[in-house]
Motif scaffolding. Sequence first.
Motif, PDB file in Angstrom:
ATOM      1  N   GLN A   1       0.843  -1.204   0.000  1.00 30.42           N
ATOM      2  CA  GLN A   1       0.000   0.000   0.000  1.00 30.42           C
ATOM      3  C   GLN A   1       0.874   1.248   0.000  1.00 30.42           C
ATOM      4  O   GLN A   1       1.868   1.303   0.742  1.00 30.42           O
TER       5      GLN A   1
ATOM      6  N   LYS B   1      -5.871  -2.886  -8.371  1.00 28.81           N
ATOM      7  CA  LYS B   1      -7.159  -2.311  -8.758  1.00 28.81           C
ATOM      8  C   LYS B   1      -7.231  -2.160 -10.272  1.00 28.81           C
ATOM      9  O   LYS B   1      -8.255  -2.486 -10.904  1.00 28.81           O
TER      10      LYS B   1
ATOM     11  N   GLU C   1      -1.791  -1.954  -3.959  1.00 25.88           N
ATOM     12  CA  GLU C   1      -3.255  -1.919  -3.947  1.00 25.88           C
ATOM     13  C   GLU C   1      -3.813  -1.273  -5.205  1.00 25.88           C
ATOM     14  O   GLU C   1      -4.775  -1.762  -5.808  1.00 25.88           O
ATOM     15  N   GLU C   2      -3.202  -0.164  -5.629  1.00 21.31           N
ATOM     16  CA  GLU C   2      -3.677   0.549  -6.820  1.00 21.31           C
ATOM     17  C   GLU C   2      -3.358  -0.213  -8.112  1.00 21.31           C
ATOM     18  O   GLU C   2      -4.161  -0.226  -9.048  1.00 21.31           O
TER      19      GLU C   2
END
Length: 246
Positions: free
Chosen positions: A75, A83, A79-80
């Motif tokens: 993170q 996504k 996480e991105e």
Amino acid sequence: MGYRGRDIEVVAINPEQYLVASCDSCGAIGLKILDVVQVPWTITGRLTARVALLEILAVGAGPQVMTVAISNEPQPTGEELLKGVNEELAFAGLTLPMAISTEKNMKTQETALGISVVGLVGQKQLRIGTSQPGDEVFCLGLPKVGPEAANPEDPEIIQLMHLKRLLGISEIHDMIPVGSRGIRAEADQLASNSHSRLLVDPSCPLNLAKSAGPSTCLILSASRPVTGPVFSDFKQMPIHKIGKLI
């Protein structure tokens, strides 16, 4: 089997089926301090995932599993990126199990991502070296790289949904997503795989040496011109004739 010049490997698992593995890597594209191209990590995740998926679909295989290797902290970067990977899968109408790894020990200053996909294909459905002398070679989409390729839904770049439709057209033979080597190198590879030679159309307006970055375009061979009704639902997608196999 060793398909030199392509980012895939094909292995027979029985007389009727092959496993196909593809991979793509992406470095210095994201929001870290040393990233050369500054874009949201979701974009990096989407574009890297689509390259690996395009390679699998282009040879007629069905994706079965994906690995996501993130050389950054979980993170926010990891996480991105994930996504974005999931957004690309959803955009293509796919659901895949994933093996995921992130960097938890070292602080990093550049974004780094690697994605692999494993697919399954029947022996008769494998689309490698199916072109024939006399086939015409076309490019679908435009070669774009760096900031030019920052929009995953750009109407001028090839999408997974387009490739899935192409698989249902019997007149189309080989398909190869174009990467950093450019259109001409991939077209020559297509010709070599079918023991033929590419005769380039001098009227083609495309820069055949330009990198297509995250596979923003696709070359294909066909036994007849792929115009008119064949691509009527591709709307703004640019189509150019590259040449002919002799």
